[in-house]
Design an enzyme around this catalytic site. Structure first.
Site, mmCIF file in Angstrom:
data_model
loop_
_atom_site.group_PDB
_atom_site.id
_atom_site.type_symbol
_atom_site.label_atom_id
_atom_site.label_comp_id
_atom_site.label_asym_id
_atom_site.label_seq_id
_atom_site.Cartn_x
_atom_site.Cartn_y
_atom_site.Cartn_z
ATOM 1 N N GLY A 540 -0.400 -11.043 -35.733
ATOM 2 C CA GLY A 540 -0.498 -10.497 -37.134
ATOM 3 C C GLY A 540 -2.019 -10.279 -37.335
ATOM 4 O O GLY A 540 -2.864 -10.561 -36.496
ATOM 5 N N GLY A 542 -4.680 -10.808 -40.776
ATOM 6 C CA GLY A 542 -5.097 -10.848 -41.879
ATOM 7 C C GLY A 542 -6.522 -10.434 -42.436
ATOM 8 O O GLY A 542 -6.966 -9.715 -41.358
ATOM 9 N N ALA A 543 -6.765 -10.450 -43.696
ATOM 10 C CA ALA A 543 -8.320 -9.972 -43.982
ATOM 11 C C ALA A 543 -9.319 -10.511 -43.176
ATOM 12 O O ALA A 543 -10.454 -10.087 -42.874
ATOM 13 C CB ALA A 543 -8.612 -9.948 -45.490
ATOM 14 N N GLY A 545 -9.142 -11.799 -40.043
ATOM 15 C CA GLY A 545 -9.125 -11.346 -38.516
ATOM 16 C C GLY A 545 -7.898 -11.244 -37.985
ATOM 17 O O GLY A 545 -6.822 -11.349 -38.597
ATOM 18 N N ASP A 674 -1.590 -24.278 -52.561
ATOM 19 C CA ASP A 674 -0.788 -22.944 -52.268
ATOM 20 C C ASP A 674 0.452 -23.527 -51.492
ATOM 21 O O ASP A 674 0.742 -22.916 -50.542
ATOM 22 C CB ASP A 674 -1.691 -22.053 -51.812
ATOM 23 C CG ASP A 674 -0.966 -20.741 -51.678
ATOM 24 O OD1 ASP A 674 0.070 -20.456 -52.180
ATOM 25 O OD2 ASP A 674 -1.706 -19.798 -50.918
#
Ligand SMILES: *[C@@H]1O[C@H](CO)[C@@H](O)[C@H](O)[C@H]1NC(C)=O
Ligand SMILES: *[C@@H]1O[C@H](CO)[C@@H](O)[C@H](O)[C@H]1NC(C)=O
Ligand SMILES: *[C@@H]1O[C@H](CO)[C@@H](O)[C@H](O)[C@H]1NC(C)=O
Ligand SMILES: *[C@@H]1O[C@H](CO)[C@@H](O)[C@H](O)[C@H]1NC(C)=O
Ligand SMILES: *[C@@H]1O[C@H](CO)[C@@H](O)[C@H](O)[C@H]1NC(C)=O
Ligand SMILES: *[C@@H]1O[C@H](CO)[C@@H](O)[C@H](O)[C@H]1NC(C)=O
Ligand SMILES: *[C@@H]1O[C@H](CO)[C@@H](O)[C@H](O)[C@H]1NC(C)=O
Ligand SMILES: *[C@@H]1O[C@H](CO)[C@@H](O)[C@H](O)[C@H]1NC(C)=O
Ligand SMILES: *[C@@H]1O[C@H](CO)[C@@H](O)[C@H](O)[C@H]1NC(C)=O
Ligand SMILES: *[C@@H]1O[C@H](CO)[C@@H](O)[C@H](O)[C@H]1NC(C)=O
Ligand SMILES: *[C@@H]1O[C@H](CO)[C@@H](O)[C@H](O)[C@H]1NC(C)=O
Length: 820
Positions: A540, A542-543, A545, A674
């Site tokens: 996957g 993400g922002a 990397g 979170d």
């Protein structure tokens, strides 16, 4: 004769006070106002005329308190700041005993009394006097020496008719120099029968003395003998003296008068001590007109000596502390096992000079066992040289050569690449260039850390309450802002610099540095070599990397290779590198069976990599959806092969594993902020762990509410106090856990999926909670409700939740029956 009488008077008076004290002692005492005066705790006013010939003294009075009387009485006197006496016709002499107890006195007025004389030391105990009013007294003369230790802002002498003469010439001079407001007063003196203004008084042979000393500065060598001389000259003939009270060296004074007007004094210092280095020799010369002074600055040279050389101690950095004395200032050289040490980023000296002291630290940045050994400090100046050695022990060698076999770790011959010397083998141009880039980066990094630190963190801290760091690279991706041990947060300057070739590489993550001053030992993040990591496929992006599935060699002593998930940090900014390092340290410290396992970092080259255990089934949210009734429709639109719906006992099993991880986090005082199923991972055999790859904010962006540019808040998982006040605690994590349970029992539905973000905020802050999922037994929903109490302290503790879930888990077959 006079002195003896004065002394007798003083003793008498003391005895009086003390005996009355003794008499009153049992009942405690207070001072009473003299009969014709009025008193407050800070003032004595005696304005009624009185013919008493003694200065007004407070008398003792019983108060019934049981304080310490001799202390009290001193304080009572000391608290008096103003004394005002007027029209006391009997008061003729002001004696030092009259004044000596009023040590806090600031204002003194003795006006229109019959004052004829003031004793020479009358104000010696009243250093705070600022204002003196002696007007309208029959004084005929006054000495400047009375006031020499006072900083008078005002000295009122109006209405005094002095005898003209040299004795009061100083008043004229003070008027000319506008001192103590004397210039504003019209003062007079009488000569013969006439009254003349003081300003026009003219007295011959009456001036301030001149002073001359034999040197301005004097440089001598310790042990020397030296004589300095001082001449005071003028009329009247001045007295001269050297003020050498604090001088250490033996000294003798010899004075001589050279007629008509020179008074000379020689000061001889014998066997001069280095303690007198930088001493100021002051000569004063005074007569009735005033005082002048002159000084000689003494410089005593002596060979260096090492006063202190301590074993390494961990502070800001690791430091070998030293103190060296010497004049001229010694030059310092350091040797490590007889090899000279040159300053570098890793070892450098930090100095402070104070007089002839040189104090400082030999600082080590992240020392390793290579730094162990004898450290010799050599200090030299033109007068000599000295040295001292201390043994520095920083770390054990992590792997004494023969231990490798014991652990059964196959060690390739070139596996010792961490030893700097080895780098010189087969260096390709590429490596060289990379190294150069690395050094540049380090320098930049160090500079930015040094100069840019405060603002960087000052800005970040409060803003990113919940981490807005999309480039955060760890599964617990806001750890850098988490409430975690101060040790970790403060680790800034100690942190291993990523990209540095000399990172202390410790193969065993459990290995801690000793002697750290914080409770928590400093963490050594395990470093994994890039060539041991073989990327297999992308999982996957993400922002921050990409995340890859990879094989990692030499990770475990029992397996040749291990499947891992690696997260890459692309284009790391310096701040991101720093966070990366902190997160790595934190993750190294968070080791639990229900927290995703962190293996270490790989920093030899770009991108930076974090290595985690691979959790086969990915995130829990996806897993729940894939094992729910709507599986076919929901997962990427792909008909996903499901192994059937999750049952109640499996759901409870999932929940209690997360609870178990949270109990651990709470014990570590770690607030996650979170918690959600998207941030948990699922492995083989329904093993669930807390941890994610930081892609949630990209993949599950609708779960977050973006406030401002970067901050994304998972409001659907947040309790009212976090939404309203950004307050995140272990209790707010418990609230989120309730939401996780709701997610589990709805097969991964989004909480409040029917509502928009602003409506969710309204709902939660108004006290509404999520409805009971269709498949959820009441006992389980009760746990959720226990997590969603409005008052944080009323919520169940995570430990209680774990216990309840454990009990429910045991009883699940029954519930299953009930559910049918
Ligand atoms: C002090 O005495 C003078 C007269 O000698 C008088 O004018 C003055 O008012 C008196 N001061 C006080 C405060 O009583
Ligand atoms: C009173 O104060 C003196 C000086 O501080 C002290 O030595 C003495 O013990 C005190 N006495 C009492 C009864 O507190
Ligand atoms: C003296 O003054 C200080 C503060 O101004 C006060 O705390 C203390 O009680 C006073 N002492 C007496 C004995 O009045
Ligand atoms: C001090 O003395 C002056 C006269 O020089 C007088 O006018 C004044 O009132 C006195 N001040 C005080 C505060 O007593
Ligand atoms: C002090 O005075 C004497 C006699 O005039 C003179 O010889 C000497 O040099 C003077 N010393 C200084 C330091 O001026
Ligand atoms: C200094 O004086 C002392 C005694 O006057 C003498 O014994 C000593 O030798 C002198 N030292 C020097 C260095 O002149
Ligand atoms: C003081 O020392 C100087 C030389 O330094 C000498 O000429 C002079 O005679 C000395 N004076 C006295 C009073 O000893
Ligand atoms: C000078 O002083 C040092 C210590 O300050 C002492 O050890 C030494 O014996 C002294 N020398 C003389 C000659 O008095
Ligand atoms: C020397 O004189 C100056 C002003 O002339 C004064 O401020 C200083 O306190 C004096 N030093 C000593 C040691 O008396
Ligand atoms: C020596 O003392 C003076 C003041 O007395 C101070 O200003 C100066 O910095 C000192 N010198 C050293 C080298 O410490
Ligand atoms: C350090 O010094 C001690 C004694 O001075 C010596 O026994 C030891 O071998 C030295 N160690 C090294 C590594 O040189």
């Amino acid at each position: 004769m006079m002195d003896v009488r004065m002394l007798a008077a003083r003793i008498c008076w003391r005895l009086l006070v003390l005996s009355s004290l003794l008499l009153q002692r049992a009942r405690g005492s207070m001072l009473d106002c003299p009969p014709t005066c009025s008193c407050s705790p800070t003032e004595i006013h005696c304005t009624k005329s009185d013919s008493g010939n003694f200065f007004p003294l407070l008398a003792l009075q019983d108060t019934g308190s049981s304080g310490n009387s001799s202390n009290d009485i001193e304080e009572l006197f000391k608290n008096i700041s103003t004394i005002h006496i007027e029209n006391w016709t009997g008061l003729q002499v002001l004696r030092d005993v009259d004044m000596e107890l009023y040590t806090g006195l600031e204002r003194l007025t003795i006006m229109n009394c019959n004052l004829r004389a003031i004793q020479a030391r009358a104000f010696a105990q009243n250093p705070h006097l600022r204002y003196i009013n002696l007007s309208k007294n029959p004084l005929t003369t006054l000495s400047w020496q009375l006031f020499q230790n006072l900083q008078l802002s005002e000295l009122r002498l109006e209405g005094i008719l002095f005898e003209c003469g040299c004795e009061i010439r100083w008043i004229q001079l003070w008027q000319q120099r506008t001192l103590s407001s004397l210039n504003k007063q019209n003062l007079y003196c009488k000569r013969g029968g006439s009254r003349i203004p003081l300003r026009s008084m003219n007295i011959p042979h009456c001036d301030l003395p001149d002073i001359r000393v034999s040197h301005n500065t004097l440089t001598v060598v310790e042990g020397d003998n030296v004589t300095v001389s001082c001449n005071g000259s003028g009329a009247p003939l001045p007295e001269v003296d050297w003020t050498v009270g604090a001088l250490q060296s033996i000294n003798t004074h010899l004075s001589n008068v050279y007629p008509p007007n020179i008074h000379s004094i020689n000061l001889t210092l014998v066997n001069i001590s280095h303690e007198d280095n930088n001493f100021t020799l002051t000569c004063i010369s005074e007569n009735m007109v005033g005082m002048t002074n002159a000084s000689i600055q003494l410089s005593v040279q002596f060979p260096p000596s090492i006063w202190k050389l301590e074993e390494p101690e961990h502070r800001h950095e690791t430091c070998i502390e030293f103190t060296v004395r010497g004049n001229p200032r010694p030059t310092l050289r350091w040797f490590h096992n007889d090899k000279e040490i040159f300053q570098s980023n890793y070892v450098r000296t930090e100095l402070e000079n104070y007089k002839d002291f040189v104090e400082g630290c030999l600082n080590f940045k992240n020392p390793t066992h290579y730094n162990n050994g004898n450290y010799t400090l050599v200090a030299s100046n033109p007068l000599g040289s000295t040295s001292k050695t201390v043994f520095g022990h920083f770390l054990e060698a992590p792997f004494p050569e023969d231990e490798d076999q014991e652990y059964g770790i196959p060690t390739p011959p070139d596996d010792v690449a961490n030893i700097p010397e080895e780098d010189s083998f087969g260096v390709s141009i590429a490596v060289g260039l990379a190294g150069f880039a690395c050094v540049l980066l380090i320098v930049l990094f160090v500079l930015i850390n040094k100069y840019g630190r405060r603002s960087k963190f000052g800005m970040k801290g409060p803003v990113a309450v919940i981490s807005g760091e999309e480039d955060s690279a760890s599964p617990l991706h806001h750890v850098n802002h988490g409430i975690i041990t101060p040790c970790t947060l403060d680790a800034g300057p100690d942190a291993v610099v990523i990209g540095m070739s000399r990172i202390p590489v410790i193969e065993n993550p459990q290995y801690f540095r000793h002697g750290h001053n914080c409770n928590k030992p400093t963490t050594y993040v395990q470093h994994i070599k890039r060539r041991d990591i073989i990327l297999k496929r992308e999982l996957g992006e993400g922002a921050f990397g990409k995340v890859f599935l990879a094989e990692c060699y030499n990770l475990s002593p029992t397996k040749d290779k291990t499947l891992v998930a690696v997260k890459t940090l692309k284009d790391p900014t310096l701040a991101a590198r720093k966070d990366f390092q902190r997160e790595a340290e934190l993750l190294t410290n968070l080791q639990h069976e229900h927290i995703v396992k962190f293996y270490g970092v790989c920093v030899d080259g770009d991108p930076l990599i974090m290595v985690f255990e691979y959790m086969k089934h990915g995130d829990l949210n996806k897993f729940l959806r894939a094992h729910g009734p709507d599986a076919m429709i929901l997962v990427d639109g792909q008909p996903l092969q499901t192994s059937g719906e999750l049952g109640l006992s499996q759901m409870l099993h999932v929940a209690s594993q997360i609870a178990s991880g949270m109990v651990y986090l709470a014990l570590q005082h770690f607030v996650h902020r979170d918690l959600a199923t998207r941030n948990c991972l699922v492995g083989n055999g329904l093993l669930v762990k807390i941890g994610d790859f930081g892609m949630s904010r990209d993949i599950y962006s609708t779960d977050y509410y973006r406030v401002g540019g970067h901050t994304m808040l998972p409001i659907r998982w947040m309790p009212p106090e976090s939404i309203m006040y950004r307050k995140f605690t272990t209790e707010s994590d418990v609230w989120s856990f309730g939401v996780i349970m709701w997610e589990i029992f709805t097969y991964g539905k989004q909480p409040w999926f029917q509502l928009a973000n602003n409506e969710v905020i309204e709902c939660i802050t108004q006290g509404r909670v999520l409805d009971r999922p269709r498949l959820c037994p009441k006992e389980v929903y009760d746990v959720m409700l226990g997590c969603w109490q409005q008052e944080p302290q009323q919520r169940l503790s995570i430990k209680e939740i774990q216990n309840i879930l454990f009990a429910l888990g045991k009883a699940t077959p029954v519930y299953l029956d009930i559910l049918g």
